[in-house]
Design a protein around this motif. Structure first.
Motif, short mmCIF file in Angstrom:
data_model
loop_
_atom_site.label_atom_id
_atom_site.label_comp_id
_atom_site.label_asym_id
_atom_site.label_seq_id
_atom_site.Cartn_x
_atom_site.Cartn_y
_atom_site.Cartn_z
N VAL A 1 9.21 3.73 -6.36
CA VAL A 1 9.59 3.22 -5.04
C VAL A 1 8.88 1.89 -4.74
CG1 VAL A 1 9.48 3.74 -2.57
CG2 VAL A 1 10.14 5.51 -4.18
N ARG A 2 7.69 1.71 -5.27
CA ARG A 2 6.97 0.45 -5.04
C ARG A 2 7.34 -0.62 -6.05
NH1 ARG A 2 0.45 0.06 -4.25
NH2 ARG A 2 0.43 1.19 -6.23
N ASP A 3 7.87 -0.16 -7.21
CA ASP A 3 8.13 -1.09 -8.32
C ASP A 3 8.95 -2.31 -7.91
OD1 ASP A 3 8.56 1.36 -11.04
OD2 ASP A 3 6.80 0.67 -9.93
N ASP A 4 10.07 -2.05 -7.23
CA ASP A 4 10.99 -3.16 -6.92
C ASP A 4 10.34 -4.18 -6.00
OD1 ASP A 4 13.93 -0.98 -6.75
OD2 ASP A 4 12.88 -1.91 -8.45
N VAL A 5 9.68 -3.67 -4.96
CA VAL A 5 9.02 -4.57 -4.01
C VAL A 5 7.93 -5.37 -4.73
CG1 VAL A 5 7.72 -4.67 -1.85
CG2 VAL A 5 9.42 -2.88 -2.20
N LEU A 6 7.21 -4.70 -5.60
CA LEU A 6 6.13 -5.37 -6.34
C LEU A 6 6.69 -6.46 -7.23
CD1 LEU A 6 3.21 -5.65 -7.26
CD2 LEU A 6 3.54 -3.66 -8.75
N ALA A 7 7.75 -6.14 -7.94
CA ALA A 7 8.36 -7.12 -8.85
C ALA A 7 8.80 -8.37 -8.09
CB ALA A 7 9.54 -6.48 -9.57
N GLU A 8 9.41 -8.13 -6.95
CA GLU A 8 9.89 -9.24 -6.11
C GLU A 8 8.72 -10.11 -5.63
OE1 GLU A 8 12.92 -7.50 -3.44
OE2 GLU A 8 12.13 -9.01 -2.03
N THR A 9 7.65 -9.42 -5.21
CA THR A 9 6.49 -10.13 -4.69
C THR A 9 5.81 -10.96 -5.78
OG1 THR A 9 6.19 -8.29 -3.16
CG2 THR A 9 4.35 -9.83 -3.38
N LEU A 10 5.77 -10.40 -6.97
CA LEU A 10 5.12 -11.12 -8.08
C LEU A 10 5.88 -12.40 -8.44
CD1 LEU A 10 4.25 -8.07 -10.38
CD2 LEU A 10 2.60 -9.60 -9.29
N PHE B 1 0.82 -1.22 0.00
CA PHE B 1 0.00 0.00 0.00
C PHE B 1 0.84 1.26 0.00
CE2 PHE B 1 -4.28 -1.57 0.59
CZ PHE B 1 -4.08 -2.85 1.06
N CYS B 2 0.39 2.25 -0.75
CA CYS B 2 0.99 3.59 -0.68
C CYS B 2 0.27 4.42 0.38
CB CYS B 2 0.86 4.30 -2.03
SG CYS B 2 1.72 3.47 -3.35
N GLY B 3 -0.98 4.13 0.58
CA GLY B 3 -1.76 4.91 1.54
C GLY B 3 -1.88 4.18 2.86
N GLY B 4 -1.41 4.82 3.93
CA GLY B 4 -1.42 4.15 5.23
C GLY B 4 -2.79 3.77 5.70
N THR B 5 -3.76 4.65 5.50
CA THR B 5 -5.11 4.35 5.98
C THR B 5 -5.77 3.29 5.12
OG1 THR B 5 -5.22 6.60 6.74
CG2 THR B 5 -7.29 5.40 6.65
N ILE C 1 1.44 -4.28 3.93
CA ILE C 1 2.57 -3.37 4.14
C ILE C 1 2.22 -1.95 3.73
CG2 ILE C 1 5.01 -2.92 3.57
CD1 ILE C 1 4.58 -5.59 4.93
N ASP C 2 2.52 -1.01 4.63
CA ASP C 2 2.36 0.41 4.31
C ASP C 2 3.73 0.93 3.86
OD1 ASP C 2 1.64 3.38 6.38
OD2 ASP C 2 2.04 3.15 4.23
N LEU C 3 3.87 1.15 2.55
CA LEU C 3 5.16 1.58 1.99
C LEU C 3 5.42 3.07 2.22
CD1 LEU C 3 4.98 -0.43 -1.33
CD2 LEU C 3 6.60 -0.81 0.52
N GLY C 4 4.43 3.74 2.83
CA GLY C 4 4.64 5.15 3.13
C GLY C 4 5.22 5.36 4.52
N GLU C 5 5.43 4.27 5.26
CA GLU C 5 5.96 4.40 6.61
C GLU C 5 7.44 4.84 6.57
OE1 GLU C 5 5.08 3.55 10.25
OE2 GLU C 5 3.51 4.65 9.19
N ASP C 6 7.90 5.39 7.70
CA ASP C 6 9.24 5.98 7.78
C ASP C 6 10.36 5.09 7.27
OD1 ASP C 6 8.78 7.92 10.84
OD2 ASP C 6 8.23 8.26 8.74
N GLU C 7 10.28 3.79 7.60
CA GLU C 7 11.41 2.93 7.22
C GLU C 7 11.56 2.82 5.71
OE1 GLU C 7 8.78 1.84 9.01
OE2 GLU C 7 8.21 -0.22 8.50
N TYR C 8 10.50 3.11 4.99
CA TYR C 8 10.59 3.07 3.53
C TYR C 8 10.82 4.44 2.91
CZ TYR C 8 8.75 -1.68 3.88
OH TYR C 8 8.58 -3.00 4.19
#
Lengths: 420, 495, 66
Positions: free
Chosen positions: B399-408, B337-341, B379-386
């Protein structure tokens, strides 16, 4: 807002109020030692903050040698230099004695100084008469031609202008500047409009008080032939305007900016007479044919008092012709210099307005805090001198006041107000 | 033998998005292993050091300096990369040099040039945001602080000062607002209407305002209060001011309040203030079940439920995407997720379905990621650690591309759940990014489910974005909540 | 201590709600560009870190300026 910030705001309001309330009038020309009783033989006032012989640049040393010969304190230039190196002369900044001087800024006992009185506060400021262009003492010139001219200024032109001014009751200067701004002057690099206005203002009185027509003709020709005649008057005007702004407790307004060819110095109202200095920067601009920046002397002169009152580089929008000298600048970018200076000034001067900016007033009241916050340093329009004494002006351009001066001043202000 | 080359530009500032774009271009050059252009703040220096990008030149940089850092296969490639970086910096239209337009250097002088200015939108690095907000308040402006990494002490000081002056501080970390019909920062083009929104969450405001629009309604104002406004330390200062403000607003008939569940004392105070308001309320404390509500308020535990409640309808009408449940799979659900809520809303739905799930931003009843053995992850990808030192994934989808590719590529993953947030401030084609990653994975692989938070009035166009996703084989649900429910159904749970 | 519901908050907030806001944008230029594209009045500040990022000077500035 904290009490301290309120105090600073009030102090700065008072500082700007005093600047705008000034009523500078050119009233006389008198020998320097009548204007400045402290002057005595061997005492030489120079431009910029304090500096000693070892650290002085070439043109400054050349001028000192020349003025020492002129005043009869040395037999010749070599003797003068030797004496200077041996500590025979007493060097002080013009600023310490209510005076200012362009470039090397030599002021000694017998030199004629113009007197500007700030009628609102009663204080006076002094500046020598502008020698003209070419081989002149303010660029470190010191040969017979230079000294002969100084003699004529002392014995002929100075007294003639003085008599004229006394006869006519002086020339109020704020209106001259206001008109000059509408004529493309900025009162530092470009004074042709104001110089013309001054000639018109004083020539009837010059004629009425002239000893003979030869002398009158020579005076008119000299003044009329010097586009920068008004510069020294503008400088004395600036000093007269800023001196009453000194010593306002809590004020962060800059009361003086000046250079001696080695150091750039500023003074700030809330820190009194303390100088904050840093090495001068090299000007950037265009050079006359045959010269390059390798020939340039570092920045020099008390003429930055003109920027201190919102003119010069601050009023560049009024003087597109000057912008052409400013490196990559074009006439249309002249306005941006004034906009930049407005970022670091507390207000504007409603009596000195710039038609090209829809009659916006010149940026007035340089605030040390704004300079440090924005990193925008005061921009100065300056002539560029040759680093060898006596060659003269080799170009024109802009130079920035070193940010280090303002940073030091901020720290000093903070210490003084107990928040460092 | 790779080598590190640095260049420092003293006092040269450029915003993080522009820097990120240049960095990515330079990093893609031949012979370049890694590249970054960053301001020399201590945290950025740490990041660059960890990425093995700094030499003594770069390490000596100060906070106001720009560092150009490159790690390359050899000297020549490194120098070429630095030259390219310089070229890209030079080619940006310089702030003060474009024609005759002068750009103010301070808020103080900007206000002189816009008489009647009443709102400052502040998105400078967090270290500097509080000072800018203070300047805005002193100049009589309301402040919307988009920046995060502002200290809670500064937030409290600012909000107390603002309250005394009758000014609103929206934020810090306020990504979304709609004021007087104008979408600010990350917001969507929604019709004006009579529903007000007060939100501690940007994407929460976005989702609800878009669902209201989808249902044919409109928004009067959406006031972002910042993610920490309802913490005990702040006590809901901006929320309470917003409740009061909307109470008197003739354009507002009903208000939706969105937040994570606040501290008990703050919740009590907020609900009491709502009770005193003449407007009706939908209170969405995400995931909270039992609330002691005043008579003029109704509860909703998800964003979708809140939108339906505000519009007093039972289902979202006019949706064009009826999604059939794909064949059930075995394996895990990975939500990115990009949006925390939106991640929180998904957690509410997974929790209700009894699924074992963990998250890096867990709501009550959900396990934190660290040390969890739960099968499913949201996963909230907008959190500080990311996001430390990088733009938010909503600004920079890469920023989400790499994680998404890996997950796929992960054979244990059955379903990938995504949010796609469009609107102002977002990338010009978020769906395109996702679609490319998904289409490029080849045959097989996880089911991909998404929703598009946005409207047709947005620059990207919601329908166009949905079509791109569907063309890549992605199942697009009507809302974030619907997407989460669909994911649950794919695993065969919750039925 | 219950602040009154109708407070002096009204004037400034009333002014904020009753018309499109007039903005000063300090930071990401894209925000100002999008606002301009919507016809909203916005001034972009050409911002840089105070005192060129020098933390000590910035701290003194803050004490002397607000």
């Amino acid at each position: 807002m904290s009490d301290l910030v309120n105090k600073i705001a009030g102090a700065n309001e008072e500082a700007v109020r005093r600047m705008l309330a000034a009523d500078p009038v050119l009233i006389d020309v008198i020998p320097a030692n009548e204007a400045i009783p402290e002057l005595k033989p061997g005492m030489i006032l120079h431009a910029g903050p304090p500096v000693d012989w070892e650290r002085m640049c070439g043109p400054m040393r050349g001028a000192i040698a020349g003025i020492a010969v002129f005043e009869g304190w040395a037999d010749d230039l070599a003797d003068a230099e030797a004496k200077a190196a041996a500590g025979a002369f007493d060097f002080h900044p013009n600023h310490h004695f209510s005076a200012v001087g362009p470039m090397t800024g030599m002021t000694t006992i017998s030199q004629p100084v113009m007197v500007v009185e700030n009628r609102t506060f009663g204080n006076r400021a002094y500046c020598t008469i502008n020698e003209g262009l070419g081989k002149v003492m303010r660029f470190g010139g010191n040969d017979a031609e230079v000294l002969d001219r100084l003699r004529w200024l002392r014995d002929g032109l100075g007294p003639a202008i003085g008599a004229a001014l006394r006869e006519m009751g002086g020339v109020p200067l704020k209106a001259v500047v206001a008109r000059g701004l509408t004529m493309g002057d900025e009162m530092h690099q470009r004074n042709v409009g104001c110089s013309g206005l001054m000639l018109r203002a004083i020539s009837p009185a010059l004629a009425r008080t002239a000893a003979d027509t030869q002398e009158l003709a020579r005076a008119l020709a000299f003044i009329g032939g010097n586009d920068q005649f008004f510069l020294n008057i503008a400088m004395a005007l600036g000093k007269a305007m800023m001196d009453p702004v000194r010593d306002i407790e809590g004020s962060t307004v800059v009361t003086a900016m000046s250079r001696n060819g080695t150091d750039f110095g500023i003074r700030v109202s809330g820190t009194g007479d303390q100088w904050f200095t840093a090495p001068v920067e090299m000007p950037e601009g265009l050079y006359f044919p045959g010269y390059t920046d390798a020939d340039a002397n570092p920045d020099m002169g008390d003429s930055t008092i003109v920027e201190t009152i919102g003119l010069g580089g601050f009023a560049m929008a009024a003087a597109p012709a000057v912008a052409g000298f400013v490196g990559a600048g074009s006439a249309s970018e002249a306005a941006n210099f004034t906009h930049a200076m407005a970022e670091i000034a507390l207000g504007e001067n409603p009596e000195w307005t710039i038609p090209a900016l829809d009659y916006q007033g010149v940026p007035t009241g340089i605030d040390v805090r704004l300079v440090v916050e924005t990193g925008v340093a005061p921009t100065i329009n300056t002539g560029i001198a040759h680093r060898e004494p006596g060659v003269g002006q080799v170009g024109a351009g802009v130079v920035k006041a070193p940010l280090g001066c303002f940073e030091q001043a901020l720290v000093a202000l903070a210490e003084r107000m107990g928040v460092a | 033998m790779s080598m590190i080359l640095n260049q420092v530009r003293r006092g040269y500032f450029l915003d993080s998005v522009a820097l990120m774009r240049i960095s990515r271009t330079v990093a893609g050059l031949d012979g370049v292993e890694e590249a970054a252009l960053m301001m020399g703040s201590p945290s950025n220096l740490g990041i660059m050091c960890d990425a093995d990008l700094l030499d003594e030149v770069g390490r000596a940089a100060a906070g106001g300096d720009l560092i150009l850092a490159v790690r390359a296969a050899d000297q020549a490639a490194g120098e070429a990369a630095l030259a390219k970086a310089s070229d890209l910096l030079e080619r940006r239209p310089s702030a003060a040099g474009t024609g005759n337009t002068w750009r103010s250097k301070t808020l103080r002088s900007a206000v002189k040039h816009l008489p009647g200015a009443n709102l400052a939108l502040i998105s400078v690095p967090g270290d500097f945001a509080a000072a800018e907000a203070r300047k805005a308040l002193r100049a009589g402006l309301h402040a919307m602080i988009f920046s995060d990494n502002v200290s809670i002490k500064d937030e409290l000081d600012l909000k107390q000062e603002a309250r005394a002056a009758g000014l609103l501080v929206m934020g810090p970390d306020c990504g979304t607002a709609i004021i007087g019909g104008v979408p600010l920062a990350f917001a969507n083009v929604v019709p004006r209407g009579d529903i007000g929104i007060i939100g501690a969450s940007g994407t929460g405001i976005q989702e609800i305002s878009c669902l209201i629009a989808q249902a044919g309604g409109g928004v009067s104002h959406a006031i972002g209060v910042g993610g920490r406004d309802l913490k005990a330390e702040i006590g809901g200062i901006t929320t309470l001011m917003a409740i009061d403000a909307l109470a008197c607003d003739p354009a507002t008939r009903h208000v939706v309040l969105i937040s994570k569940p606040p501290a008990a004392e703050v919740a009590r105070r907020v609900l009491e203030r709502i009770g005193a308001s003449p407007k009706s309320y939908t209170v969405c404390f995400i995931g909270a079940e039992e609330l002691d509500l005043p008579a003029n308020a109704r509860a909703a535990s998800t964003l979708k439920a809140a939108a339906l409640d505000a519009m007093q309808i039972n289902a979202l009408l006019g949706t064009v995407h009826t999604v059939t449940v794909p064949d059930a799979r075995a394996g895990s659900i990975q939500g990115l997720f990009c949006g925390g809520t939106l991640a929180a809303e998904a957690q509410v739905i997974f929790r209700a379905a009894g699924l074992a799930v963990a998250s890096n931003a867990p709501i009550p009843g959900i396990e934190p990621l660290a040390g969890s053995t739960a099968l499913h992850r949201l996963i909230d990808l907008g959190e500080d650690e990311y996001t430390a030192g990088r733009p938010h994934p909503m600004i920079e989808p890469a920023v989400r591309d790499d994680v998404l590719a890996e997950t796929l590529r992960d054979p244990d993953v059955a379903v990938v759940l995504l949010d796609v947030v469009i609107g102002l401030g977002a990338d010009e084609d978020p769906a395109g990014h996702v679609a490319r990653e998904v289409a490029g994975r080849g045959a097989g692989g996880p089911i991909v489910i998404a929703s598009v938070t946005g409207t047709d009035g947005d620059p990207q166009g919601r329908l166009a974005q949905i079509e791109k996703l569907r063309a890549a084989g992605i199942h697009v649900a009507a809302s974030n909540a619907d997407a989460a429910e669909l994911a649950v159904a794919c695993i065969g749970a919750g039925a | 201590m219950m602040p009154p519901m109708m407070s002096m908050a009204d004037d400034a907030i009333d002014n904020l709600f009753s018309a499109p806001p007039k903005l000063v944008n300090v930071g990401l230029e894209s925000f100002a560009e999008e606002l301009t594209a919507q016809g909203v009045e916005v001034v972009q500040v050409d911002w840089s870190p105070p005192a060129r990022g020098d933390a000590r000077l910035a701290d003194l500035l803050s004490k002397l300026s607000w």
